[in-house]
Structures are given as C-alpha cells and as structure tokens.
Design a protein around this motif. Structure first.
Motif, PDB file in Angstrom:
ATOM      1  N   ARG A 131       6.392   5.997   0.261  1.00 32.49           N
ATOM      2  CA  ARG A 131       5.519   5.688  -0.871  1.00 32.49           C
ATOM      3  C   ARG A 131       4.249   6.529  -0.744  1.00 32.49           C
ATOM      4  O   ARG A 131       3.969   7.086   0.321  1.00 32.49           O
ATOM      5  CB  ARG A 131       5.165   4.201  -0.908  1.00 32.49           C
ATOM      6  N   GLU A 153      -3.811  -2.009   2.345  1.00 34.34           N
ATOM      7  CA  GLU A 153      -3.739  -2.707   1.055  1.00 34.34           C
ATOM      8  C   GLU A 153      -2.601  -2.159   0.193  1.00 34.34           C
ATOM      9  O   GLU A 153      -2.526  -0.961  -0.085  1.00 34.34           O
ATOM     10  CB  GLU A 153      -5.073  -2.508   0.305  1.00 34.34           C
ATOM     11  N   GLU A 154      -1.694  -3.061  -0.204  1.00 36.28           N
ATOM     12  CA  GLU A 154      -0.619  -2.698  -1.134  1.00 36.28           C
ATOM     13  C   GLU A 154      -1.207  -2.626  -2.542  1.00 36.28           C
ATOM     14  O   GLU A 154      -1.817  -3.579  -3.018  1.00 36.28           O
ATOM     15  CB  GLU A 154       0.489  -3.765  -1.096  1.00 36.28           C
ATOM     16  N   ARG A 155      -1.032  -1.493  -3.214  1.00 33.68           N
ATOM     17  CA  ARG A 155      -1.577  -1.306  -4.558  1.00 33.68           C
ATOM     18  C   ARG A 155      -0.544  -1.674  -5.626  1.00 33.68           C
ATOM     19  O   ARG A 155       0.659  -1.647  -5.381  1.00 33.68           O
ATOM     20  CB  ARG A 155      -2.015   0.155  -4.748  1.00 33.68           C
ATOM     21  N   GLN A 156      -1.018  -2.004  -6.829  1.00 28.66           N
ATOM     22  CA  GLN A 156      -0.119  -2.394  -7.923  1.00 28.66           C
ATOM     23  C   GLN A 156       0.822  -1.271  -8.344  1.00 28.66           C
ATOM     24  O   GLN A 156       1.924  -1.520  -8.816  1.00 28.66           O
ATOM     25  CB  GLN A 156      -0.939  -2.853  -9.141  1.00 28.66           C
ATOM     26  N   ASP A 157       0.386  -0.020  -8.156  1.00 17.19           N
ATOM     27  CA  ASP A 157       1.238   1.108  -8.552  1.00 17.19           C
ATOM     28  C   ASP A 157       2.290   1.457  -7.496  1.00 17.19           C
ATOM     29  O   ASP A 157       2.991   2.458  -7.605  1.00 17.19           O
ATOM     30  CB  ASP A 157       0.383   2.341  -8.870  1.00 17.19           C
ATOM     31  N   GLY A 158       2.397   0.620  -6.439  1.00 17.97           N
ATOM     32  CA  GLY A 158       3.396   0.850  -5.395  1.00 17.97           C
ATOM     33  C   GLY A 158       2.885   1.662  -4.220  1.00 17.97           C
ATOM     34  O   GLY A 158       3.552   1.776  -3.184  1.00 17.97           O
ATOM     35  N   SER A 159       1.696   2.232  -4.356  1.00 15.84           N
ATOM     36  CA  SER A 159       1.125   3.009  -3.251  1.00 15.84           C
ATOM     37  C   SER A 159       0.444   2.075  -2.254  1.00 15.84           C
ATOM     38  O   SER A 159       0.365   0.862  -2.479  1.00 15.84           O
ATOM     39  CB  SER A 159       0.125   4.036  -3.790  1.00 15.84           C
TER      40      SER A 159
END
Length: 314
Positions: A284, A235-241
């Motif tokens: 990342r 899962e790509e997170r909103q904070d870039g992680s």
C-alpha cells in the motif's frame, strides 16, 4: 489418498555477529523478515520467520549474535540469543567459514579474530548445556573442498555437533538441503501461524527495523551502534494508505548531523529507501515522516528494552 500430517516447531539460528543469520532466515522463508546489513550486530532481538516445506511449518528464530558483551544492551542481546535457542526443537550454529580459514591460512583481519573468538564462546556455551546442534558452514563460495573439510573436522571434533551442512546463505547453495532436514526434525502437530504469514514481528516494530537498516546501510562507517528507531505513529488512512511517523534516536549532536547529512540529503535518502521497501512489504502507499532526536542515554532506559523484547535486568 491419505492426507499428509502437518508438523510444526521452532528452529533457532545462532552464531557470531555477521555470520549471516538474517540472510539465512530470509532465504529459508523466501521473504524479508530480518534486516541485513554489512554492519555486525544489527539483529537486536529474536525475529521469528515462518518457513514452509510441504506440510511442515518451520518457525525460525533469528537471534542476535553471540559475542563477549561489554554494555547492558550487549548483555541483553546475548541473553536473548541463548533464550531463543533454549526453547527451540532444533538449533543451527551458523559459522562464517571464511573467517575461520583466514585465521588458519594467514591474512586474518581484526573482525576475523573476533568472529573466531565468538565461535569458541558459543561452543563453550553448547558444551555447558550438553546439547548437540546442527553445524552450518556459511559463505563457502569459492573455497576449496580440502579447506572446507579441514575446518569441518576441527569444529566437529569439539563434540557439540550432530551433523554438518555447507551452505551459501546469500546465493542459496545447500540451503534447500538444510531446510528439508529442519522440516524432518519438526514434531507432528497443527501449524502455529496462518499459511500466508511470514513473521510474527509487529508491523510498527518491523517498520522501525527497516528504517534502522537503511541508516546503517548509508552511514555504517561514521555511526557506531548509537542509533535506534521508534515508530511513534502508525495511522491507517481512509484512502487505504498508511501514515508512519518515526523518531531516530542518537546519543550526540554530532551523530544527529551525520544522520541528517548536508542539506538533509542523508535523511532524505534513508526516508526514501525505507518508504520504498515498506510500500512493497505492506502492499500500500506509505507516507513516512522521520525526525532525528538526541537522547544521550536511550540505551540505558528500561522502556527501550521492553519495546525490543529484551531483559533490562540481565
């Protein structure tokens, strides 16, 4: 000034398990595209690494080791290795010269005899195909020239090799010469991958392979080839992680205990080592969650094979 014409094609690296194929591919590419452990038979399916040499793109097919198969998974891996070679412009047969010498000069261990038998299996397969390939003698470090030449002559006299390179995949000796030769053998044409791409392994699969490598690095003595890793969430997170969930499949409760370790220390080490490397590769922050599950017949399930690009019905 005339612009240099681009060339691109496939070069397959075949060999017995633990000959150093993954190490060589990683060295040629200059980046990690295939897992490397001290345990034989860790490459389960062809991983394509992309190496550049001037205006030439060499797509390297790192195949599973070729050996005498015993189980369904073994047969599928060996079939995959030969398939990878069949579709390539050129093939490199990588041979562990130290195992060959150990048999000649005494002091050979069981692994050396298996390796030598596997080399002969590959030579027989090449004779049957009527195809000549490049011989690369690997692990030449500290070996006397006369000994190298004697092994070279014996192998070259089989008639299946067009030329010979002597290399150390781990230290890089002779690898540049081999790379230049592979570049010369690639046909003219446009590049097959973008310049910055080093492999065509899907990221979920790469993540699983990295974790599987760490398992073998930590528990290779206690755990046979009874573990597989599935990336169940990416899962790509909103904070870039990125948040990655993985399930480690083993065949018995005792193996689950080995992977987890006393107080969970082994699993913690595996997770931290995998997370560190994935953070470096993906550039990342990585949140990695590992679960260990007992699944007795994972190596006999059709879905396992399709996930790895292997033929279940071989």
């Amino acid at each position: 000034m005339t612009e240099q014409k681009t060339r691109a094609g496939f070069a397959a690296i075949i060999g017995a398990p633990n000959a150093g194929k993954s190490t060589l591919v990683n060295r040629l590419v200059g980046a990690k595209v295939s897992i490397v452990t001290q345990k034989v038979q860790t490459t389960r399916f062809p991983v394509r690494g992309v190496a550049l040499e001037g205006a030439v793109q060499i797509v390297l097919v790192d195949t599973p080791g070729i050996f005498q198969p015993r189980r369904r998974l073994d047969r599928a891996m060996v079939r995959s290795a030969w398939s990878g070679a069949e579709g390539a412009e050129t093939v490199v047969h990588l041979v562990d010269v130290q195992s060959e010498l150990a048999i000649r000069e005494g002091g050979a261990k069981a692994g050396d005899h298996r390796s030598a038998d596997d080399v002969q299996t590959i030579i027989s397969g090449l004779k049957a195909s009527g195809r000549q390939v490049i011989l690369a003698l690997n692990k030449i470090d500290g070996i006397k020239r006369d000994s190298l030449l004697a092994v070279t002559k014996d192998l070259f006299d089989t008639g299946v090799y067009s030329e010979v390179f002597m290399i150390s995949a781990s230290k890089g000796e002779g690898v540049d010469d081999l790379k230049k030769r592979l570049a010369e053998l690639m046909p003219e044409g446009p590049w097959l991958y973008p310049e910055e791409q080093t492999a065509d392994l899907p990221v979920r699969l790469l993540a699983a392979e990295i974790t599987r490598e760490k398992i073998y690095l930590r528990v290779h003595e206690e755990l046979p080839y009874a573990a597989s890793v599935e990336t169940t969430a990416f899962e790509e997170r909103q904070d870039g992680s990125v948040r990655i969930e993985q399930t480690i499949l083993v065949e018995r409760d005792g193996q689950r205990a080995i992977v987890i370790g006393k107080g969970g220390q082994t699993l913690k080490w595996i997770g931290e080592a995998s997370r560190t490397e994935l953070t470096d590769i993906l550039d990342r922050k990585v949140h990695l969650f590992l679960h260990v599950k007992v699944k007795e017949n994972w190596a006999e399930e059709r879905g396992t094979y399709s996930d790895m690009g292997l033929d279940f019905d071989v």
